[in-house]
Design a protein around this motif. Sequence first.
Motif, PDB file in Angstrom:
ATOM      1  N   ASP A   1       0.927  -1.315  -0.008  1.00 43.28           N
ATOM      2  CA  ASP A   1      -0.075  -0.186  -0.071  1.00 43.28           C
ATOM      3  C   ASP A   1       0.998   1.301   0.097  1.00 43.28           C
ATOM      4  OD1 ASP A   1      -2.841  -1.026   0.415  1.00 43.28           O
ATOM      5  OD2 ASP A   1      -1.675  -2.266   2.024  1.00 43.28           O
TER       6      ASP A   1
ATOM      7  N   GLU B   1       3.336   4.346  -1.697  1.00 49.93           N
ATOM      8  CA  GLU B   1       3.155   5.104  -3.018  1.00 49.93           C
ATOM      9  C   GLU B   1       4.672   5.602  -3.555  1.00 49.93           C
ATOM     10  OE1 GLU B   1       0.484   6.702  -4.435  1.00 49.93           O
ATOM     11  OE2 GLU B   1      -0.895   5.682  -3.101  1.00 49.93           O
TER      12      GLU B   1
ATOM     13  N   THR C   1       4.565   6.897  -6.861  1.00 52.47           N
ATOM     14  CA  THR C   1       4.252   7.766  -7.990  1.00 52.47           C
ATOM     15  C   THR C   1       5.128   8.975  -8.555  1.00 52.47           C
ATOM     16  OG1 THR C   1       2.638   9.207  -6.702  1.00 52.47           O
ATOM     17  CG2 THR C   1       1.513   7.372  -7.459  1.00 52.47           C
TER      18      THR C   1
ATOM     19  N   ASN D   1      -0.433  -4.078  -3.507  1.00 53.61           N
ATOM     20  CA  ASN D   1      -1.154  -2.702  -3.768  1.00 53.61           C
ATOM     21  C   ASN D   1      -0.435  -1.578  -3.721  1.00 53.61           C
ATOM     22  OD1 ASN D   1      -4.074  -1.815  -4.048  1.00 53.61           O
ATOM     23  ND2 ASN D   1      -4.088  -1.214  -2.004  1.00 53.61           N
TER      24      ASN D   1
ATOM     25  N   ASN E   1       1.492   1.701  -5.424  1.00 52.21           N
ATOM     26  CA  ASN E   1       1.116   2.521  -6.738  1.00 52.21           C
ATOM     27  C   ASN E   1       2.342   3.133  -7.242  1.00 52.21           C
ATOM     28  OD1 ASN E   1      -0.017   4.482  -8.202  1.00 52.21           O
ATOM     29  ND2 ASN E   1      -1.275   5.278  -6.835  1.00 52.21           N
ATOM     30  N   TRP E   2       2.570   2.803  -8.688  1.00 58.54           N
ATOM     31  CA  TRP E   2       3.671   3.297  -9.510  1.00 58.54           C
ATOM     32  C   TRP E   2       3.025   4.083 -10.598  1.00 58.54           C
ATOM     33  CZ3 TRP E   2       8.601   1.757  -7.957  1.00 58.54           C
ATOM     34  CH2 TRP E   2       8.768   0.799  -6.991  1.00 58.54           C
ATOM     35  N   PHE E   3       1.929   4.852 -10.661  1.00 57.06           N
ATOM     36  CA  PHE E   3       1.513   5.575 -11.594  1.00 57.06           C
ATOM     37  C   PHE E   3       2.706   6.718 -11.694  1.00 57.06           C
ATOM     38  CE2 PHE E   3      -3.130   4.563 -10.774  1.00 57.06           C
ATOM     39  CZ  PHE E   3      -3.250   3.839 -11.781  1.00 57.06           C
TER      40      PHE E   3
ATOM     41  N   LYS F   1      -1.814  -7.601  -6.128  1.00 58.67           N
ATOM     42  CA  LYS F   1      -2.407  -6.456  -6.926  1.00 58.67           C
ATOM     43  C   LYS F   1      -1.341  -5.181  -6.946  1.00 58.67           C
ATOM     44  CE  LYS F   1      -6.472  -3.278  -6.861  1.00 58.67           C
ATOM     45  NZ  LYS F   1      -7.627  -3.245  -6.030  1.00 58.67           N
TER      46      LYS F   1
ATOM     47  N   ALA G   1      -0.655  -1.099  -9.052  1.00 61.94           N
ATOM     48  CA  ALA G   1      -1.198  -0.009  -9.795  1.00 61.94           C
ATOM     49  C   ALA G   1       0.179   0.528 -10.639  1.00 61.94           C
ATOM     50  CB  ALA G   1      -1.723   1.229  -9.092  1.00 61.94           C
TER      51      ALA G   1
ATOM     52  N   SER H   1       0.985   2.486 -14.505  1.00 63.95           N
ATOM     53  CA  SER H   1       0.372   3.312 -15.745  1.00 63.95           C
ATOM     54  C   SER H   1       0.822   2.478 -17.199  1.00 63.95           C
ATOM     55  CB  SER H   1       1.173   4.750 -15.940  1.00 63.95           C
ATOM     56  OG  SER H   1       0.707   5.589 -15.037  1.00 63.95           O
TER      57      SER H   1
ATOM     58  N   GLY I   1      -5.175  -6.278 -13.824  1.00 59.09           N
ATOM     59  CA  GLY I   1      -5.369  -5.191 -13.384  1.00 59.09           C
ATOM     60  C   GLY I   1      -5.461  -4.035 -14.502  1.00 59.09           C
ATOM     61  N   LEU I   2      -5.205  -4.198 -15.479  1.00 62.22           N
ATOM     62  CA  LEU I   2      -5.218  -3.456 -16.684  1.00 62.22           C
ATOM     63  C   LEU I   2      -6.709  -3.627 -17.339  1.00 62.22           C
ATOM     64  CD1 LEU I   2      -1.662  -2.955 -18.038  1.00 62.22           C
ATOM     65  CD2 LEU I   2      -2.825  -1.501 -16.813  1.00 62.22           C
TER      66      LEU I   2
END
Length: 210
Positions: free
Chosen positions: A140, A142, A144, A160, A162-164, A180, A182, A184, A204-205
């Motif tokens: 969980d 971040e 990003t 879970n 996040n690598w946006f 899971k 995330a 881009s 996931g996509l």
Amino acid sequence: MTKKNLPLPPSLPTLISDDFYLEEEKIFEGALLEDADCSYDTCKNLLLKQCQLKKITLQKTRLEQWECQHVVFEQCDFSNLECYGASFHRVVFKQCKLTGTNFADSYFRDCTFIDCTANFSSFSNTNIRTMLIDHCQCNDSEFTEVDWKHLTLKENQLNNSNWFHTKLASLDFRSNRFEKIALSMAQLKGLVVDQEQALIIAAGLGLVID
């Protein structure tokens, strides 16, 4: 690659809990700092140089313009620490609790995280020149908009995370575990994964795998 053992002075003065306190413009140099609790405090312009900190607690502390050079943090509790915009050069975090720690907008050069609990932490908008994250829990968390040059991930839990909007080319996820994650789609080219991870990312996509 980042060294796990940093060269520290052969004889460091020990500062016990009564001697270690947060203060504006404070500088600690060539010291071993142990067993202190400075939680729920705020400090600007704290500088640590050639120090080792062991079992220091900074829960829910806010450090503005924090700078660390040639520092080892061992078994420290930095849960929910706010230190965005900090600078870390040749720093090791070993067996530290970093749950909810906010490193956003910070700079990392030749830094290592070993066996740390960093769930719900944030590395968003950080500038990473060289970093190793080794056997850490980063669920969980971040990552990003990270600007990285050399980033090595080894045997971590990234569920879970996040690598946006973070470049993924040449990043190797294979030894890490997640159910899971995330990412881009536009940044996926060049990401190194195993077959199971590829299926997780595809699902996931929104791809339907028959």
